[in-house]
Design an enzyme around this catalytic site. Structure first.
Site, short mmCIF file in Angstrom:
data_model
loop_
_atom_site.label_atom_id
_atom_site.label_comp_id
_atom_site.label_asym_id
_atom_site.label_seq_id
_atom_site.Cartn_x
_atom_site.Cartn_y
_atom_site.Cartn_z
N CYS A 26 0.84 -1.21 0.00
CA CYS A 26 0.00 0.00 0.00
C CYS A 26 0.87 1.26 0.00
O CYS A 26 1.69 1.46 0.90
CB CYS A 26 -0.91 -0.02 1.22
SG CYS A 26 -1.81 1.51 1.47
N CYS A 74 0.44 3.35 3.19
CA CYS A 74 1.17 2.75 4.33
C CYS A 74 2.66 3.04 4.22
O CYS A 74 3.33 3.29 5.22
CB CYS A 74 0.91 1.25 4.40
SG CYS A 74 -0.70 0.81 5.11
N ASP A 98 -1.54 16.33 -1.70
CA ASP A 98 -1.79 15.42 -2.82
C ASP A 98 -0.74 15.68 -3.90
O ASP A 98 -0.41 16.82 -4.21
CB ASP A 98 -3.21 15.64 -3.37
CG ASP A 98 -3.66 14.50 -4.28
OD1 ASP A 98 -4.57 13.75 -3.88
OD2 ASP A 98 -3.09 14.36 -5.39
N ASN A 137 -13.67 8.99 -1.67
CA ASN A 137 -14.16 8.15 -2.76
C ASN A 137 -14.08 6.70 -2.31
O ASN A 137 -13.05 6.26 -1.81
CB ASN A 137 -13.31 8.36 -4.02
CG ASN A 137 -13.47 9.75 -4.59
OD1 ASN A 137 -14.57 10.28 -4.67
ND2 ASN A 137 -12.36 10.37 -4.96
N GLY A 158 -14.29 6.30 -8.26
CA GLY A 158 -12.95 6.61 -8.74
C GLY A 158 -11.86 6.42 -7.70
O GLY A 158 -10.78 6.99 -7.82
N HIS A 195 -8.88 7.45 2.62
CA HIS A 195 -8.34 8.81 2.63
C HIS A 195 -9.46 9.81 2.39
O HIS A 195 -10.43 9.52 1.69
CB HIS A 195 -7.24 8.99 1.59
CG HIS A 195 -7.61 8.55 0.20
ND1 HIS A 195 -7.59 7.23 -0.18
CD2 HIS A 195 -8.02 9.24 -0.89
CE1 HIS A 195 -7.98 7.14 -1.44
NE2 HIS A 195 -8.25 8.34 -1.90
N HIS A 238 -10.07 13.73 1.08
CA HIS A 238 -9.51 14.88 0.38
C HIS A 238 -10.02 16.15 1.07
O HIS A 238 -11.23 16.31 1.25
CB HIS A 238 -9.98 14.92 -1.07
CG HIS A 238 -9.61 13.73 -1.89
ND1 HIS A 238 -8.58 13.75 -2.82
CD2 HIS A 238 -10.12 12.47 -1.96
CE1 HIS A 238 -8.49 12.56 -3.42
NE2 HIS A 238 -9.41 11.77 -2.92
P1 5GP Z 1 -8.70 8.71 -4.94
O1 5GP Z 1 -8.80 8.88 -6.41
O2 5GP Z 1 -8.38 7.26 -4.53
O3 5GP Z 1 -9.87 9.27 -4.19
O4 5GP Z 1 -7.48 9.61 -4.49
C1 5GP Z 1 -6.16 9.18 -4.50
C2 5GP Z 1 -5.31 10.43 -4.48
O5 5GP Z 1 -4.00 10.06 -4.08
C3 5GP Z 1 -5.20 11.12 -5.82
O6 5GP Z 1 -5.69 12.44 -5.71
C4 5GP Z 1 -3.70 11.07 -6.14
O7 5GP Z 1 -3.23 12.24 -6.76
C5 5GP Z 1 -3.08 10.86 -4.78
N1 5GP Z 1 -1.83 10.11 -4.77
C6 5GP Z 1 -1.61 8.91 -5.38
N2 5GP Z 1 -0.35 8.49 -5.16
C7 5GP Z 1 0.24 9.44 -4.37
C8 5GP Z 1 1.54 9.56 -3.79
O8 5GP Z 1 2.43 8.71 -3.94
N3 5GP Z 1 1.77 10.68 -3.05
C9 5GP Z 1 0.82 11.63 -2.84
N4 5GP Z 1 1.18 12.68 -2.08
N5 5GP Z 1 -0.41 11.54 -3.36
C10 5GP Z 1 -0.71 10.46 -4.11
ZN ZN Z 2 -2.40 1.26 3.65
#
Ligand code: 5GP
Ligand code: ZN
Length: 114
Positions: free
Chosen positions: A4, A7, A30, A87, A93, A100, A102
């Site tokens: 992960c 993690c 992000d 989400n 998405g 998490h 946002h």
């Molecule tokens: P989701 O689409 O699952 O709701 O949001 C995942 C978020 O994690 C996305 O906005 C993406 O830009 C962010 N994200 C993915 N990988 C990384 C990472 O390695 N570092 C950071 N800081 N953000 C990440």
């Molecule tokens: Zn995790």
């Protein structure tokens, strides 16, 4: 969980701009911001998504929303307004399977952010 990425961020194995942490929560910027302020708040404990939250997690959720509140003030979006979203699953998405939230702000967010 080993594979992960969030993690790994908590463990310090992947760099991130950590801007808040307490016993329950870590917050970091992000990597692909969709608003001038785009912060991710995650539990230190691996949960796959909001669908795994139970009444036992009340303390975790209060820490997440309290942290969001502190960060909204710190980044000066508490007055202008902000949005906290999570989400869950494919149609929403969700791209990282570690719960998490946002925290988005600093512009007019419109009717829907995804
Ligand atoms: P989701 O689409 O699952 O709701 O949001 C995942 C978020 O994690 C996305 O906005 C993406 O830009 C962010 N994200 C993915 N990988 C990384 C990472 O390695 N570092 C950071 N800081 N953000 C990440
Ligand atoms: Zn995790």
């Amino acid at each position: 969980v080993n594979s992960c990425i969030f993690c790994k961020i908590i463990a310090g194995e992947i760099p991130a701009e950590i801007i808040y942490s307490d016993d329950f929560v870590v917050a970091f910027s992000d990597i692909a911001p969709k608003a001038p302020v785009h912060i991710l708040l995650i539990p230190k404990r691996h949960l796959r998504g909001a669908n795994e939250l139970l009444t036992d997690d009340a303390e975790l959720l209060s820490h997440i929303f309290s942290a969001a509140n502190v960060l909204a003030k710190k980044f000066n979006i508490d007055k202008s307004g902000y949005r906290v979203i999570t989400n869950n699953g494919k149609d929403a998405g969700q791209s990282v399977d570690h719960l998490h939230f946002h925290l988005l702000g600093g512009k007019d967010l419109g009717d829907l952010v995804g």
